[in-house]
Design a protein around this motif. Sequence first.
Motif, PDB file in Angstrom:
ATOM      1  N   MET A  38       1.010  -1.325  -0.184  1.00  0.00           N
ATOM      2  CA  MET A  38      -0.242  -0.116  -0.266  1.00  0.00           C
ATOM      3  C   MET A  38       0.960   1.048  -0.182  1.00  0.00           C
ATOM      4  SD  MET A  38      -1.178  -0.450   3.819  1.00  0.00           S
ATOM      5  CE  MET A  38      -2.054   1.073   3.973  1.00  0.00           C
ATOM      6  N   PHE A  39       0.342   2.161  -0.453  1.00  0.00           N
ATOM      7  CA  PHE A  39       1.159   3.827  -0.519  1.00  0.00           C
ATOM      8  C   PHE A  39       0.750   4.412  -0.528  1.00  0.00           C
ATOM      9  CE2 PHE A  39       0.242   5.628  -4.637  1.00  0.00           C
ATOM     10  CZ  PHE A  39      -0.887   5.044  -5.217  1.00  0.00           C
ATOM     11  N   GLU A  40       0.747   6.054  -0.210  1.00  0.00           N
ATOM     12  CA  GLU A  40       0.108   7.630   0.187  1.00  0.00           C
ATOM     13  C   GLU A  40       0.391   8.221  -0.423  1.00  0.00           C
ATOM     14  OE1 GLU A  40      -2.402   8.534   1.507  1.00  0.00           O
ATOM     15  OE2 GLU A  40      -3.797   7.173   1.844  1.00  0.00           O
ATOM     16  N   GLY A  41      -0.202   9.420  -1.175  1.00  0.00           N
ATOM     17  CA  GLY A  41       1.343  10.699  -1.558  1.00  0.00           C
ATOM     18  C   GLY A  41       0.425  11.574  -0.615  1.00  0.00           C
ATOM     19  N   MET A  42       1.289  12.442  -0.190  1.00  0.00           N
ATOM     20  CA  MET A  42       0.990  13.368   0.468  1.00  0.00           C
ATOM     21  C   MET A  42       2.380  14.869  -0.212  1.00  0.00           C
ATOM     22  SD  MET A  42       1.535  11.292   3.766  1.00  0.00           S
ATOM     23  CE  MET A  42       0.950  13.300   5.098  1.00  0.00           C
TER      24      MET A  42
ATOM     25  N   GLY B  44      -6.744  16.285  -7.289  1.00  0.00           N
ATOM     26  CA  GLY B  44      -5.435  14.888  -5.965  1.00  0.00           C
ATOM     27  C   GLY B  44      -4.472  15.262  -6.052  1.00  0.00           C
ATOM     28  N   THR B  45      -3.977  14.862  -4.661  1.00  0.00           N
ATOM     29  CA  THR B  45      -2.219  15.098  -4.281  1.00  0.00           C
ATOM     30  C   THR B  45      -1.372  15.315  -5.385  1.00  0.00           C
ATOM     31  OG1 THR B  45      -3.106  13.443  -1.899  1.00  0.00           O
ATOM     32  CG2 THR B  45      -0.566  15.018  -2.407  1.00  0.00           C
ATOM     33  N   ALA B  46      -1.262  14.569  -6.046  1.00  0.00           N
ATOM     34  CA  ALA B  46      -0.119  15.079  -7.116  1.00  0.00           C
ATOM     35  C   ALA B  46      -0.758  16.354  -8.327  1.00  0.00           C
ATOM     36  CB  ALA B  46       0.198  13.616  -7.761  1.00  0.00           C
ATOM     37  N   ALA B  47      -1.930  15.547  -8.426  1.00  0.00           N
ATOM     38  CA  ALA B  47      -2.393  16.742  -9.868  1.00  0.00           C
ATOM     39  C   ALA B  47      -2.964  18.394  -9.068  1.00  0.00           C
ATOM     40  CB  ALA B  47      -3.918  15.654 -10.284  1.00  0.00           C
TER      41      ALA B  47
ATOM     42  N   MET C 127       6.976  19.045  -2.081  1.00  0.00           N
ATOM     43  CA  MET C 127       8.203  18.196  -1.926  1.00  0.00           C
ATOM     44  C   MET C 127       7.163  16.948  -1.787  1.00  0.00           C
ATOM     45  SD  MET C 127      11.088  16.553  -1.581  1.00  0.00           S
ATOM     46  CE  MET C 127      12.389  17.514  -0.764  1.00  0.00           C
ATOM     47  N   TYR C 128       6.702  16.212  -2.553  1.00  0.00           N
ATOM     48  CA  TYR C 128       6.277  14.777  -2.667  1.00  0.00           C
ATOM     49  C   TYR C 128       6.714  13.982  -1.757  1.00  0.00           C
ATOM     50  CZ  TYR C 128       2.777  11.115  -4.585  1.00  0.00           C
ATOM     51  OH  TYR C 128       1.907  10.567  -4.401  1.00  0.00           O
ATOM     52  N   ILE C 129       5.960  13.159  -1.101  1.00  0.00           N
ATOM     53  CA  ILE C 129       6.100  12.566   0.066  1.00  0.00           C
ATOM     54  C   ILE C 129       5.148  11.223  -0.310  1.00  0.00           C
ATOM     55  CG2 ILE C 129       6.391  11.873   3.031  1.00  0.00           C
ATOM     56  CD1 ILE C 129       5.755  14.537   2.705  1.00  0.00           C
TER      57      ILE C 129
ATOM     58  N   GLY D  65      -7.570   8.756 -14.279  1.00  0.00           N
ATOM     59  CA  GLY D  65      -6.455   8.562 -14.222  1.00  0.00           C
ATOM     60  C   GLY D  65      -6.380   8.769 -13.039  1.00  0.00           C
ATOM     61  N   THR D  66      -5.488   9.323 -12.378  1.00  0.00           N
ATOM     62  CA  THR D  66      -4.974   8.753 -11.447  1.00  0.00           C
ATOM     63  C   THR D  66      -5.365  10.180  -9.365  1.00  0.00           C
ATOM     64  OG1 THR D  66      -3.261  10.532 -10.973  1.00  0.00           O
ATOM     65  CG2 THR D  66      -2.647   8.432 -11.206  1.00  0.00           C
ATOM     66  N   SER D  67      -6.582  10.466 -10.216  1.00  0.00           N
ATOM     67  CA  SER D  67      -7.419  11.453  -9.407  1.00  0.00           C
ATOM     68  C   SER D  67      -8.819  11.548  -9.482  1.00  0.00           C
ATOM     69  CB  SER D  67      -7.587  12.688  -9.816  1.00  0.00           C
ATOM     70  OG  SER D  67      -5.863  12.851 -11.024  1.00  0.00           O
TER      71      SER D  67
ATOM     72  N   ALA E  23      -9.191   1.562  -2.000  1.00  0.00           N
ATOM     73  CA  ALA E  23      -7.748   1.791  -1.295  1.00  0.00           C
ATOM     74  C   ALA E  23      -6.722   1.892  -1.760  1.00  0.00           C
ATOM     75  CB  ALA E  23      -7.108   0.284  -0.833  1.00  0.00           C
ATOM     76  N   LYS E  24      -5.680   2.306  -1.496  1.00  0.00           N
ATOM     77  CA  LYS E  24      -4.151   2.993  -1.696  1.00  0.00           C
ATOM     78  C   LYS E  24      -3.743   2.014  -2.063  1.00  0.00           C
ATOM     79  CE  LYS E  24      -2.402   7.346  -3.283  1.00  0.00           C
ATOM     80  NZ  LYS E  24      -3.432   7.759  -4.433  1.00  0.00           N
ATOM     81  N   VAL E  25      -4.106   1.648  -3.154  1.00  0.00           N
ATOM     82  CA  VAL E  25      -2.612  -0.271  -3.427  1.00  0.00           C
ATOM     83  C   VAL E  25      -2.611   0.277  -4.812  1.00  0.00           C
ATOM     84  CG1 VAL E  25      -3.810  -1.558  -1.774  1.00  0.00           C
ATOM     85  CG2 VAL E  25      -4.757  -1.588  -4.031  1.00  0.00           C
TER      86      VAL E  25
END
Length: 366
Positions: free
Chosen positions: A71-75, A307-310, A137-139, A239-241, A200-202
């Motif tokens: 699993m992962f997260e984006g912050m 989204g976090t990235a978008a 800073m992407y985490i 997409g991812t958002s 879920a973020k997988v």
Amino acid sequence: MSEIKYPVTRTKNPKPRPKDENHLGFANYFTDHMFMMDYDEGIGWHDGRVVPNEPIPIDPASCVLHYAQMMFEGMKAYLRPDGRLQLFRPDMNAKRMARTADRMAMPVLPEEILLSGIEAVLKEDADWMPKAEGTSMYIRPFIFGNEISFSAQAAKHYTFIILLAPSGSYYASNDGKLGTARIFVQDKYIRAAEGGTGFAKVGGNYGGAMKASRDAQEFNCKDVLWLDAKEHKYVEEIGTSNAFFRIGDEVITAPLDSGTILPGVTRDSVIQLLKKWGVKVSERKLSIDEVMAAAKDGSLKEIFASGTAAVISPIGCLNVKGVDYQVADGEAGEIANRLYHDLYGMQTGKVEDYMGWTYPLDIFVK
Ligand code: COI
């Protein structure tokens, strides 16, 4: 600031620094260090440490390489005008990690470990913080089952890592203004079905989407708009958002109750901001037919991804079965611009945080 302190091993091989902060792209660079921690059944989380960001040995028979229990997260960490770093609603990421862990039969990572790990590695690599407009800073915190085993069962040992990547925008931007992307409406493949892992973020959710994204590029589209798995009729995500549609005076996004939508931190923030501003916002099913009809009769005012990235990424054109449907004048809309202004403004401390969402750290950069 967290009370937990971790040992630090400094790198002997510093990484090359980005040459131009105005063209960082997304996660093209990684900082010198990373946070690592282990989990063992019967012991719990242990041995948190900051170490050089270098390749790690992994056994070819490690279960994650075969069964993808991860699993992962984006912050993101943001730089305020006073030089202080801050996070944005990190409690939401910790809660989502707990829900993902439950779905993946993985151990829950306590919020204080997530926060203390982020603080520890950010402190070490604070001088990597980008300063150019639109950067942060992407985490990337992630956890994976890591033991030698081919039995398709939950692992007993896990590795937790936090990486930092100084980044710019994920989708388009034009000279600091929000650009628009073309998006392909995907009616063949699906992203998530009810009862699956869509909420879920997988990694598997993303790996399974790559063929669709690649196909979309053949139509000169950045990514796909996913439809529901049952009827291939209702819009789900971009997409991812997460995806928002402004039709007339209503802003619509897919509801979470199907379990197929990722409960985005930015999605929730957008909904709360729109409510605060008095904009009508609905979490409801929206068919692609309704979107196309609105594009034809002129009532489709905006589409944007969140989204976090978008962050907030406006969509200028939808391609449905090879036919283009322009969204209003094809430019970023009024709501998307206002959301970007206030959200990114609050995140970077340039707009007063009137929602109480920011989380300042005791880390300062010059
Ligand atoms: C994020 O927005 O943080 C994500 O995890 C999406 C990723 C594919 C960039």
